[in-house]
Design an enzyme around this catalytic site. Structure first.
Site, PDB file in Angstrom:
ATOM      1  N   ILE A 110      -4.473 -27.209  13.538  1.00  0.00           N
ATOM      2  CA  ILE A 110      -5.481 -27.409  14.574  1.00  0.00           C
ATOM      3  C   ILE A 110      -6.786 -26.825  14.059  1.00  0.00           C
ATOM      4  O   ILE A 110      -6.826 -25.680  13.598  1.00  0.00           O
ATOM      5  CB  ILE A 110      -5.071 -26.741  15.897  1.00  0.00           C
ATOM      6  CG1 ILE A 110      -3.790 -27.383  16.439  1.00  0.00           C
ATOM      7  CG2 ILE A 110      -6.191 -26.830  16.932  1.00  0.00           C
ATOM      8  CD1 ILE A 110      -3.223 -26.699  17.673  1.00  0.00           C
ATOM      9  N   CYS A 111      -7.845 -27.618  14.101  1.00  0.00           N
ATOM     10  CA  CYS A 111      -9.171 -27.156  13.705  1.00  0.00           C
ATOM     11  C   CYS A 111      -9.162 -26.618  12.274  1.00  0.00           C
ATOM     12  O   CYS A 111      -8.679 -27.277  11.359  1.00  0.00           O
ATOM     13  CB  CYS A 111      -9.672 -26.134  14.718  1.00  0.00           C
ATOM     14  SG  CYS A 111     -11.446 -25.789  14.642  1.00  0.00           S
ATOM     15  N   THR A 112      -9.653 -25.398  12.053  1.00  0.00           N
ATOM     16  CA  THR A 112      -9.754 -24.849  10.702  1.00  0.00           C
ATOM     17  C   THR A 112      -8.414 -24.404  10.137  1.00  0.00           C
ATOM     18  O   THR A 112      -8.351 -23.918   9.002  1.00  0.00           O
ATOM     19  CB  THR A 112     -10.743 -23.672  10.674  1.00  0.00           C
ATOM     20  OG1 THR A 112     -10.353 -22.714  11.662  1.00  0.00           O
ATOM     21  CG2 THR A 112     -12.162 -24.147  10.937  1.00  0.00           C
TER      22      THR A 112
END
Length: 321
Positions: A110-112
């Site tokens: 998720i995300c970074t």
């Protein structure tokens, strides 16, 4: 736990974004089969008992991980939430992810969190996404990764990445849909009070006029979704929106990222998918009821957008008991 329970390990790394950490816990933890049984066991695993969590630039707080990292060693899915500042993950984490991939487990970011999957080598040669603001950095650090800065989420069956913040909700709900079918995913969406997940290749950020304002297409979008199976034309859509076709097309691009007929075609695809997942209707009937007109058109649309036939889609995504 019963053998039919899918174990999801969520890694709590130092500096983890609290919202990203909560997303898989909430979505998978809220999911129930038709008989009420939980299909997932969620484990929050940390390298240390207590780690710093971030509120996305507004400071840190501490959380306690109830499981040690070793508890993720036999997980069916390992989720890596985003971290406030992407840095080299501890080697035990990278070794865990490599071992998981080698044994066929599903790995998700998720995300970074995509930076961690990339550090483990799991994204080499793959398309991947992350928060649009971090995409250039991901591409620069890991040139063997094909970074797509536009998509909400991407995946090839075993490795999945998502864009920032709310895109993690879309990806987790998409995984529930893959695992258990549309009906279970729809129930989960209602429990967590969110719309059914957006397609992964939808743009990360699009201008939206507030619903109820004179510029909003929300009423027309709702009308169009209700009439997806009807033989609607561009003129029909413009008439409903009380706009010229030229102005309609421009506002559609601004507010949805696609054209009016492109958006309609996606609604027809969603409808066809729901019918294939939740009914035993013949494929030809699904084609007619979803506005595709013919089984040939339905198959062509599925091949173009999903790279699969309607029959194979039904076998893979139909509702499971």
């Amino acid at each position: 736990m019963s053998r039919d329970v899918h174990t999801v390990a969520v890694l709590a790394l130092d500096g983890v974004v609290g919202f990203d950490l909560a997303i898989p816990c909430q979505v998978f933890g809220s999911t129930r089969r038709a008989d009420g049984r939980p299909p997932y066991e969620v484990r929050v695993c940390g390298v240390r008992d207590t780690v710093r969590a971030s509120a996305s630039g507004t400071g840190y707080y501490r959380i306690q991980a109830p499981y040690e990292l070793e508890a993720a060693a036999d997980a069916d899915t390992i989720v890596v939430p985003g971290v406030a500042v992407p840095r080299r993950a501890p080697e035990p984490v990278l070794a865990l992810l490599r071992a998981a991939a080698a044994r066929g487990a599903r790995t998700v970011s998720i995300c970074t969190g995509a930076f961690v999957l990339a550090q483990a080598g799991l994204l080499d040669g793959r398309r991947a996404t992350t928060h649009w603001a971090a995409a250039a950095e991901l591409a620069g650090r890991h040139p063997r990764v094909e970074v797509d800065a536009a998509s909400l989420y991407l995946g090839d069956g075993r490795v999945f990445t998502s864009a920032g913040v709310a895109a993690g909700l879309d990806l987790c709900l998409h995984l529930v849909r893959r695992d258990l079918g549309a009906a279970v995913a729809a129930r989960t969406a209602r429990v967590v009070v969110m719309a059914p997940s957006r397609d992964g290749d939808q743009a990360q950020f699009i201008e939206h006029a507030p619903a109820g304002t004179s510029g909003s297409l929300a009423p027309t979008l709702a009308w169009l979704a209700e009439h997806a199976a009807d033989p609607v034309t561009l003129t029909d859509i413009a008439r409903h929106a009380r706009l010229s076709t030229r102005t309609l097309t421009r506002r559609f691009r601004e507010q949805t990222g696609t054209s009016p007929l492109g958006w309609l075609q996606e609604q027809r695809l969603h409808l066809a998918r729901r019918l294939l997942e939740t009914t035993d209707l013949p494929v030809a009937t699904v084609a007619a009821r979803s506005g595709h007109g013919s089984i040939t058109a339905l198959r062509a649309h599925f091949r173009r957008r999903l790279r699969i036939s309607p029959d194979h889609y039904r076998r893979g995504f139909g509702e499971r008991p």
